[in-house]
Design a protein around this motif. Structure first.
Motif, PDB file in Angstrom:
ATOM      1  N   LEU A   1      10.082  -1.333   1.320  1.00 29.62           N
ATOM      2  CA  LEU A   1      11.241  -2.153   1.663  1.00 29.62           C
ATOM      3  C   LEU A   1      11.345  -2.369   3.178  1.00 29.62           C
ATOM      4  CD1 LEU A   1      13.965  -0.748  -0.759  1.00 29.62           C
ATOM      5  CD2 LEU A   1      12.887  -2.996  -0.825  1.00 29.62           C
ATOM      6  N   GLY A   2      11.091  -1.307   3.944  1.00 25.84           N
ATOM      7  CA  GLY A   2      11.143  -1.427   5.409  1.00 25.84           C
ATOM      8  C   GLY A   2      10.115  -2.417   5.932  1.00 25.84           C
ATOM      9  N   CYS A   3       8.913  -2.359   5.397  1.00 27.75           N
ATOM     10  CA  CYS A   3       7.869  -3.286   5.832  1.00 27.75           C
ATOM     11  C   CYS A   3       8.224  -4.726   5.474  1.00 27.75           C
ATOM     12  CB  CYS A   3       6.519  -2.892   5.224  1.00 27.75           C
ATOM     13  SG  CYS A   3       5.820  -1.404   5.950  1.00 27.75           S
ATOM     14  N   PHE A   4       8.734  -4.937   4.263  1.00 30.68           N
ATOM     15  CA  PHE A   4       9.119  -6.294   3.859  1.00 30.68           C
ATOM     16  C   PHE A   4      10.292  -6.802   4.704  1.00 30.68           C
ATOM     17  CE2 PHE A   4       6.443  -5.565   0.246  1.00 30.68           C
ATOM     18  CZ  PHE A   4       6.017  -6.839  -0.123  1.00 30.68           C
ATOM     19  N   TRP A   5      11.229  -5.907   5.032  1.00 29.20           N
ATOM     20  CA  TRP A   5      12.356  -6.291   5.866  1.00 29.20           C
ATOM     21  C   TRP A   5      11.876  -6.687   7.262  1.00 29.20           C
ATOM     22  CZ3 TRP A   5      14.481  -4.212  10.357  1.00 29.20           C
ATOM     23  CH2 TRP A   5      15.717  -4.740  10.727  1.00 29.20           C
ATOM     24  N   CYS A   6      10.977  -5.885   7.848  1.00 33.67           N
ATOM     25  CA  CYS A   6      10.432  -6.210   9.181  1.00 33.67           C
ATOM     26  C   CYS A   6       9.699  -7.547   9.159  1.00 33.67           C
ATOM     27  CB  CYS A   6       9.486  -5.106   9.652  1.00 33.67           C
ATOM     28  SG  CYS A   6      10.339  -3.609  10.156  1.00 33.67           S
ATOM     29  N   ALA A   7       8.948  -7.806   8.104  1.00 33.58           N
ATOM     30  CA  ALA A   7       8.226  -9.075   7.998  1.00 33.58           C
ATOM     31  C   ALA A   7       9.213 -10.241   7.963  1.00 33.58           C
ATOM     32  CB  ALA A   7       7.345  -9.078   6.749  1.00 33.58           C
TER      33      ALA A   7
ATOM     34  N   ILE B   1       0.847  -1.216   0.000  1.00 38.70           N
ATOM     35  CA  ILE B   1       0.000   0.000   0.000  1.00 38.70           C
ATOM     36  C   ILE B   1       0.872   1.251   0.000  1.00 38.70           C
ATOM     37  CG2 ILE B   1      -1.620   1.346   1.409  1.00 38.70           C
ATOM     38  CD1 ILE B   1      -2.890  -1.345   2.234  1.00 38.70           C
ATOM     39  N   ALA B   2       1.957   1.258   0.778  1.00 40.17           N
ATOM     40  CA  ALA B   2       2.866   2.412   0.799  1.00 40.17           C
ATOM     41  C   ALA B   2       3.497   2.636  -0.569  1.00 40.17           C
ATOM     42  CB  ALA B   2       3.956   2.200   1.848  1.00 40.17           C
ATOM     43  N   LEU B   3       3.879   1.555  -1.248  1.00 41.45           N
ATOM     44  CA  LEU B   3       4.471   1.690  -2.580  1.00 41.45           C
ATOM     45  C   LEU B   3       3.452   2.225  -3.582  1.00 41.45           C
ATOM     46  CD1 LEU B   3       6.899   1.286  -4.427  1.00 41.45           C
ATOM     47  CD2 LEU B   3       6.118  -1.051  -4.812  1.00 41.45           C
ATOM     48  N   ILE B   4       2.256   1.676  -3.556  1.00 42.08           N
ATOM     49  CA  ILE B   4       1.210   2.139  -4.483  1.00 42.08           C
ATOM     50  C   ILE B   4       0.882   3.608  -4.224  1.00 42.08           C
ATOM     51  CG2 ILE B   4      -1.231   1.870  -5.092  1.00 42.08           C
ATOM     52  CD1 ILE B   4      -0.831  -1.167  -4.651  1.00 42.08           C
ATOM     53  N   THR B   5       0.794   3.978  -2.941  1.00 41.64           N
ATOM     54  CA  THR B   5       0.516   5.373  -2.602  1.00 41.64           C
ATOM     55  C   THR B   5       1.634   6.279  -3.113  1.00 41.64           C
ATOM     56  OG1 THR B   5      -0.669   4.647  -0.620  1.00 41.64           O
ATOM     57  CG2 THR B   5       0.009   6.951  -0.693  1.00 41.64           C
ATOM     58  N   GLY B   6       2.874   5.865  -2.929  1.00 39.42           N
ATOM     59  CA  GLY B   6       4.002   6.656  -3.411  1.00 39.42           C
ATOM     60  C   GLY B   6       3.964   6.851  -4.916  1.00 39.42           C
ATOM     61  N   VAL B   7       3.616   5.781  -5.662  1.00 39.73           N
ATOM     62  CA  VAL B   7       3.539   5.874  -7.127  1.00 39.73           C
ATOM     63  C   VAL B   7       2.401   6.818  -7.534  1.00 39.73           C
ATOM     64  CG1 VAL B   7       2.994   4.570  -9.226  1.00 39.73           C
ATOM     65  CG2 VAL B   7       4.612   3.642  -7.555  1.00 39.73           C
ATOM     66  N   LEU B   8       1.242   6.675  -6.890  1.00 32.89           N
ATOM     67  CA  LEU B   8       0.098   7.529  -7.241  1.00 32.89           C
ATOM     68  C   LEU B   8       0.374   9.007  -6.954  1.00 32.89           C
ATOM     69  CD1 LEU B   8      -2.903   5.315  -6.049  1.00 32.89           C
ATOM     70  CD2 LEU B   8      -2.156   5.747  -8.396  1.00 32.89           C
TER      71      LEU B   8
ATOM     72  N   GLY C   1      10.134  17.331  -8.210  1.00 34.72           N
ATOM     73  CA  GLY C   1      10.986  17.073  -7.039  1.00 34.72           C
ATOM     74  C   GLY C   1      10.177  16.481  -5.880  1.00 34.72           C
ATOM     75  N   ILE C   2       9.024  17.095  -5.600  1.00 28.93           N
ATOM     76  CA  ILE C   2       8.144  16.610  -4.525  1.00 28.93           C
ATOM     77  C   ILE C   2       7.616  15.224  -4.909  1.00 28.93           C
ATOM     78  CG2 ILE C   2       5.958  16.996  -3.338  1.00 28.93           C
ATOM     79  CD1 ILE C   2       7.531  19.180  -2.411  1.00 28.93           C
ATOM     80  N   GLY C   3       7.235  15.039  -6.167  1.00 30.39           N
ATOM     81  CA  GLY C   3       6.727  13.750  -6.622  1.00 30.39           C
ATOM     82  C   GLY C   3       7.766  12.654  -6.443  1.00 30.39           C
ATOM     83  N   LEU C   4       9.035  12.966  -6.752  1.00 29.93           N
ATOM     84  CA  LEU C   4      10.109  11.994  -6.601  1.00 29.93           C
ATOM     85  C   LEU C   4      10.325  11.644  -5.130  1.00 29.93           C
ATOM     86  CD1 LEU C   4      12.251  10.334  -8.028  1.00 29.93           C
ATOM     87  CD2 LEU C   4      13.812  12.260  -7.795  1.00 29.93           C
ATOM     88  N   ILE C   5      10.215  12.636  -4.259  1.00 28.89           N
ATOM     89  CA  ILE C   5      10.353  12.375  -2.811  1.00 28.89           C
ATOM     90  C   ILE C   5       9.254  11.421  -2.345  1.00 28.89           C
ATOM     91  CG2 ILE C   5      10.144  13.434  -0.524  1.00 28.89           C
ATOM     92  CD1 ILE C   5      11.641  15.869  -1.703  1.00 28.89           C
TER      93      ILE C   5
ATOM     94  N   LEU D   1       7.653   9.252  -4.205  1.00 29.15           N
ATOM     95  CA  LEU D   1       7.924   7.933  -4.795  1.00 29.15           C
ATOM     96  C   LEU D   1       8.990   7.189  -3.994  1.00 29.15           C
ATOM     97  CD1 LEU D   1       7.464   5.918  -7.087  1.00 29.15           C
ATOM     98  CD2 LEU D   1       9.271   7.097  -8.363  1.00 29.15           C
ATOM     99  N   LEU D   2      10.079   7.869  -3.649  1.00 28.90           N
ATOM    100  CA  LEU D   2      11.139   7.249  -2.861  1.00 28.90           C
ATOM    101  C   LEU D   2      10.657   6.881  -1.452  1.00 28.90           C
ATOM    102  CD1 LEU D   2      14.212   9.417  -3.929  1.00 28.90           C
ATOM    103  CD2 LEU D   2      13.701   7.049  -4.566  1.00 28.90           C
ATOM    104  N   THR D   3       9.843   7.758  -0.864  1.00 27.68           N
ATOM    105  CA  THR D   3       9.292   7.466   0.461  1.00 27.68           C
ATOM    106  C   THR D   3       8.443   6.194   0.418  1.00 27.68           C
ATOM    107  OG1 THR D   3       9.272   9.820   1.013  1.00 27.68           O
ATOM    108  CG2 THR D   3       7.878   8.368   2.344  1.00 27.68           C
ATOM    109  N   GLY D   4       7.595   6.082  -0.593  1.00 25.65           N
ATOM    110  CA  GLY D   4       6.769   4.878  -0.736  1.00 25.65           C
ATOM    111  C   GLY D   4       7.615   3.637  -0.953  1.00 25.65           C
TER     112      GLY D   4
END
Length: 173
Positions: free
Chosen positions: A140-146, A108-115, A126-130, A132-135
């Motif tokens: 990655l953080g969520c998958f790593w924690c899992a 969900i975080a990745l999809i939100t970042g892309v949208l 610039g804001i859009g890229l931030i 995207l990277l945040t998402g």
């Protein structure tokens, strides 16, 4: 097995009797709750009621101990060879767990970042890229924690098997 002497109504001593015999005498009225008993080789005379309570407590503790041992022996987190149907049943019966929830949150975080990136890409790249990277990094953080949680649960299972085997070895002496 422990044996007991009993006193009769006329003050005589009888026995020794096994505890099971005392229970039968008590149930059939041959002895009463006030009848005095003494364990073979002992010096202290107590009422049969006291001995019955102590034996009932011992039996209850033994029952709990045996139940726990049976559960420990039945549970083995390191699976033996399983049939394909059994493995399929296990996969189908999996409930949503914390690892699954973290993966869902990551997607969900990745999809939100892309949208959000697509929304801001034209006006403020610039804001859009931030976003995207945040998402992406949130995903990655969520998958790593899992993955860490999954590995830790395997470690716990392995340590419980080791502890069970150590307890079994210590209990055989």
């Amino acid at each position: 097995m422990e044996q007991y002497y009993i006193t009769t109504e006329d003050g005589k001593t009888e026995g020794p009797y096994l505890f099971e015999s005392l229970e039968t005498f008590y149930k059939h009225g041959k002895i009463t709750k006030d009848t005095l008993v003494c364990i073979a080789g002992g010096q202290e005379w107590v009422q049969i009621e006291t001995v019955l309570k102590q034996e009932a407590e011992k039996a209850h503790k033994e029952s709990k101990k045996m139940s726990l041992e049976r559960l420990m022996n039945e549970y083995d987190p390191i699976p033996k060879k399983q049939s394909a149907e059994r493995i399929q049943e296990d996969h189908e019966s999996l409930a949503i767990n914390i690892e699954g929830l973290l993966c869902i949150v990551g997607v969900i975080a990745l999809i939100t970042g892309v949208l959000v990136f697509l929304f801001y890409a034209q006006k403020q790249p610039g804001i859009g890229l931030i976003y995207l990277l945040t998402g992406a990094f949130s995903c990655l953080g969520c998958f790593w924690c899992a993955k860490v949680i999954k590995l830790l649960s395997r470690v716990v299972d392995l340590l419980s098997v080791i502890a069970k085997r150590i307890c079994n070895v210590g209990g055989e002496d």
